[in-house]
Design an enzyme around this catalytic site. Sequence first.
Site, PDB file in Angstrom:
ATOM      1  N   ASP A   1      18.336 -12.486   3.629  1.00 23.35           N
ATOM      2  CA  ASP A   1      19.044 -13.706   4.011  1.00 23.35           C
ATOM      3  C   ASP A   1      20.258 -13.984   3.137  1.00 23.35           C
ATOM      4  O   ASP A   1      20.772 -15.095   3.108  1.00 23.35           O
ATOM      5  CB  ASP A   1      18.090 -14.901   3.952  1.00 23.35           C
ATOM      6  CG  ASP A   1      17.505 -15.118   2.561  1.00 23.35           C
ATOM      7  OD1 ASP A   1      17.804 -14.315   1.652  1.00 23.35           O
ATOM      8  OD2 ASP A   1      16.742 -16.095   2.386  1.00 23.35           O
TER       9      ASP A   1
ATOM     10  N   CYS B   1      18.705 -11.985  -1.319  1.00 21.53           N
ATOM     11  CA  CYS B   1      17.689 -10.981  -1.651  1.00 21.53           C
ATOM     12  C   CYS B   1      17.807 -10.458  -3.078  1.00 21.53           C
ATOM     13  O   CYS B   1      16.787 -10.171  -3.718  1.00 21.53           O
ATOM     14  CB  CYS B   1      17.730  -9.832  -0.654  1.00 21.53           C
ATOM     15  SG  CYS B   1      19.359  -9.083  -0.434  1.00 21.53           S
TER      16      CYS B   1
ATOM     17  N   HIS C   1      21.344   6.075  -9.582  1.00 20.88           N
ATOM     18  CA  HIS C   1      21.041   4.720 -10.027  1.00 20.88           C
ATOM     19  C   HIS C   1      22.056   4.301 -11.071  1.00 20.88           C
ATOM     20  O   HIS C   1      22.757   5.125 -11.656  1.00 20.88           O
ATOM     21  CB  HIS C   1      19.616   4.616 -10.591  1.00 20.88           C
ATOM     22  CG  HIS C   1      19.451   5.207 -11.954  1.00 20.88           C
ATOM     23  ND1 HIS C   1      18.961   6.480 -12.174  1.00 20.88           N
ATOM     24  CD2 HIS C   1      19.708   4.696 -13.192  1.00 20.88           C
ATOM     25  CE1 HIS C   1      18.923   6.722 -13.474  1.00 20.88           C
ATOM     26  NE2 HIS C   1      19.370   5.664 -14.119  1.00 20.88           N
TER      27      HIS C   1
ATOM     28  N   HIS D   1      21.479  -5.097   1.035  1.00 16.31           N
ATOM     29  CA  HIS D   1      20.118  -5.602   0.808  1.00 16.31           C
ATOM     30  C   HIS D   1      19.474  -4.992  -0.437  1.00 16.31           C
ATOM     31  O   HIS D   1      19.676  -3.819  -0.755  1.00 16.31           O
ATOM     32  CB  HIS D   1      19.235  -5.305   2.011  1.00 16.31           C
ATOM     33  CG  HIS D   1      17.880  -5.930   1.909  1.00 16.31           C
ATOM     34  ND1 HIS D   1      17.684  -7.294   1.952  1.00 16.31           N
ATOM     35  CD2 HIS D   1      16.660  -5.374   1.718  1.00 16.31           C
ATOM     36  CE1 HIS D   1      16.392  -7.552   1.812  1.00 16.31           C
ATOM     37  NE2 HIS D   1      15.759  -6.406   1.670  1.00 16.31           N
TER      38      HIS D   1
END
EC number: 3.4.19.12
Length: 306
Positions: A89, A92, A259, A288
Site C-alpha cells: 500500500d 511496505c 544485495h 515492494h
Amino acid sequence: MQNQIDMVKDEAEVAASISAIKGEEWGNCSSVEDQPSFQEEEAAKVPYVGDKEPLSSLAAEYQSGSPILLEKIKILDSQYIGIRRTRGDGNCFFRSFMFSYLEHILESQDRAEVDRIKVNVEKCRKTLQNLGYTDFTFEDFFALFLEQLDDILQGTEESISYDELVNRSRDQSVSDYIVMFFRFVTAGDIRTRADFFEPFITGLSNATVDQFCKSSVEPMGEESDHIHITALSDALGVAIRVVYLDRSSCDSGGVTVNHHDFVPVGITNEKDEEASAPFITLLYRPGHYDILYPKPSCKVSDNVGK
C-alpha cells in the site's frame, strides 16, 4: 572526505539499481493502465503484516515466469528460511522495518539495543523541533513507538507475547502510527542533511528537498526508495540489508542475487561494521518490500553479491 565520496558513490549505484528494477515489466497485466487497479486488488488480500511463509510460496508466484527469477529464488531458498509479506500500500518498507525490528528485540531481549535506539529517538525528536515542527504534529507517533519498545521487553505487567506483536502490527491504529513515526524521522534526517540528499532527490524527481519531504516522505502511502532507507538507517542507527529480486544476470551469463547493506553513517572501521551487521533483511521487488529470514548457519555474502 573520502568516506563521504564513497557514500555518494554507493548511493548512486543503489539508485541506478533500483531504477533499473522499477523499469522491468512484472505480473500478468495486459497494459500499464491495468497495473494500478490490479495492484490495489492484490494489496487488499494481504494484511499489513502477513504470516511467515516458506520461500516455496514465492517460487509459486513465478512458475510460469522468468527462468532467471526462478533460479534466483532457488538461491534465496538456500540462504533464507522464510519470507513475511507486507501489504503493498506504499507503506511496505516502513511496515517491514517496523515488524522486523520489533520482532528482533522481542526474540533477543536486547535491552542495550533498546537503550541505544531510545537515545537516537530523542535526538530525532530534537531534530524535528529544531526544524520547526510543532510537538503536537509528531509526539503521539513517537510515544506509541516507545511504548512498543517497552512492551516487547519481558518482565513487566505490560509485556506482550509474540502473537500480540503480530496483532498490533495488523492493527491499523497502531501500525499506521508507527509508520508515521518512521516517516517523520526520515523527513527530519533528509532535511537536516539536505546538501547530501539533494543530488539524489533532484535526480529522481526534480523536486526540492522540502517538496520531496512534503510529497514523498511524510504522507502515508508514498513508496520508499534508497533515499528513505538511507535516512531512516542513519537516523536510528540501524543497519538494513536489502536483497534485490530482478531479472538481471552477470556479464558472464551466470545468475546471482544482489544485495546492498545500508550501514548507518559513522561506521568507519571493520570492527564497528561487524558489530552493526544488519539483523533486518528485506526483499525488494519492483515497488515492494517484504521481510526475509536468513538461515542461522548461512553467510549470505558467500553466494549473494553485494
